[in-house]
Design a protein around this motif. Structure first.
Motif: not given
Length: 444
Positions: A295-313
């Motif tokens: 419902q709120n999607a039109g209110k914000y521009d969003v850039l979302i992501g992660s790292n390929k090996d998040e849990t590796a360390f």
């Protein structure tokens, strides 16, 4: 607003008060400005006027335990540089030294991670000076209540989500006063990593946040941990009830860790025992969250992501436990599966849900292209790319096999893209991408 310069010190004359700031390395930094005050287990009270603000000798932080893991991952904590404060509502403003008086710069608000348990907004490893100089932006770094003080509760006496209310208060302050520091109050982007990214996602559906920000950059948010937490949170809340009247906040944080092992029955999410809690203000019930985001999607521009090996360390450099005995091929499978379940798939669902609601959404993955990098693109590897500070990051085990020149080259390009998004909400197809980045526009 008027600015005076004297031997590396700048003074801002604002309607909030007289704010002293440091001028160095072509930026001006107004450090540790108090934006609100709070009593234990009470909502923050936004300050309307501060008076005179002097440059502090030490950085105030919410009382917390030192993390040996993060000391290895990023940087050893120099305790003498910080002072614990149970009311840690402070923010730091970093802006370019030179710009036109009538210029209104894009504002990026940094919301730090640390599993809602540790950290603060103003650390050497999140120094935005290079980014501010390169891109002519303003970065505001905020601190808020953590752990028992900000992200555990269950009744009116100890309400949940107080840390979220702190962040909202900081955004209200920024909206009102940032123009007096050269920022554009109509162009505010929230940028958060790990639990900071999770907080941003939930600010998008929180009561009282309309018109406080336009854009969101969400890095490595553990959205896989956000669901089905009620039983764990309730048990943790009950078992720590005896601490609520402890006068010494440091004793409180020393004591609660004794109860963490009993939560292993709740699975991987026990690695993040504190979190936002659905069904308590300012959040809706958990089953309504996806609908509310759409419902709120039109209110914000969003850039979302992660790292390929998040849990590796965490998996590949573990010094105790079962991981130390497993062969590399098994460790790689564990890293892939946990990265997918905690970060990648929930981010994909989140992005697609926003796009289905008509939102402007980009999704990214940061990966390592180095052949001899054992842990790859692990959790937090994005931070030195954005916050380039060689001195602060030089001892980080996270970057053990990574040449600093590699960080500089890729980081400069990544900072330019993220600043482009903060200015316009769009990343042009013609803008140069670093080799470590995979980026796409999410279509409905």
């Amino acid at each position: 607003m008027t600015t005076q310069q004297h031997k590396g010190i700048h003074t801002f004359q604002t309607s909030f008060g007289t704010i002293s700031a440091i001028k160095e390395n072509s930026v001006i930094r107004a450090k540790s400005i108090r934006y609100a005050r709070s009593q234990r287990f009470k909502k923050p009270e936004l300050l309307e006027y501060l008076g005179n603000h002097e440059i502090p000798d030490k950085t105030p932080v919410c009382p917390q335990n030192i993390s040996p893991l993060l000391d290895r991952l990023i940087q050893k904590t120099e305790v003498k540089q910080f002072v614990p404060d149970e009311s840690p509502q402070f923010l730091t403003i970093t802006r370019p030294e030179h710009f036109y008086d009538d210029e209104k710069l894009p504002v990026i608000v940094w919301i730090h991670g640390g599993s809602y348990e540790i950290g603060c907004g103003d650390l050497p490893t999140s120094d935005p000076s290079v980014w501010v100089k390169e891109q002519d932006i303003i970065v505001v770094s905020i601190s808020y209540r953590l752990g028992l003080f900000g992200f555990l509760g269950g009744d009116e006496e100890r309400p949940p989500n107080l840390g979220l209310y702190d962040i909202i208060a900081a955004l209200q302050w920024i909206k009102k006063y940032i123009c007096e520091f050269g920022g554009d109050p109509e162009n505010i982007t929230l940028f958060g990593q790990s639990s900071g990214g999770d907080a941003i996602a939930h600010l998008m559906i929180s009561e009282g946040t309309d018109h406080l920000f336009r854009r969101a950059i969400i890095h490595s948010a553990p959205l896989g941990f956000r669901i089905n937490r009620q039983k764990m949170s309730s048990e943790f809340f009950r078992k720590t009830d005896f601490l609520k009247g402890e006068p010494d906040p440091l004793k409180m944080v020393e004591s609660y860790s004794d109860f963490l092992p009993s939560f292993r029955k709740y699975g991987l999410k026990t690695s993040m025992p504190f979190c936002t809690q659905y069904g308590h203000p300012p959040l809706c019930r958990e089953e309504k969250a996806l609908e509310k985001w759409q419902q709120n999607a039109g209110k914000y521009d969003v850039l979302i992501g992660s790292n390929k090996d998040e849990t590796a360390f965490y998996v590949k450099t573990a010094q105790t436990g079962i991981y130390t005995y497993l062969p590399h091929r098994i460790l790689n499978k564990i890293v892939r599966k946990t990265t997918e379940s905690i970060y990648e798939k929930p981010a994909k669902t989140f992005a697609e849900n926003l796009a289905a609601g008509g939102g402007n959404v980009y999704q990214f993955v940061i990966q390592s292209k180095l052949k001899n990098n054992y842990i790859g693109a692990s959790h937090c590897v994005d931070l030195p790319l954005i916050f380039e500070n060689k001195e602060a990051w030089q001892s980080a085990e996270l970057l053990k096999d990574v040449p600093w020149e590699y960080i500089q080259e890729n980081g400069q390009k990544l900072r330019a893209l993220w600043a482009e998004f903060a200015r316009t909400g769009v990343i042009s197809e013609d803008s140069e991408r670093p080799e470590i980045l995979k980026l796409k526009k999410v279509k409905n």
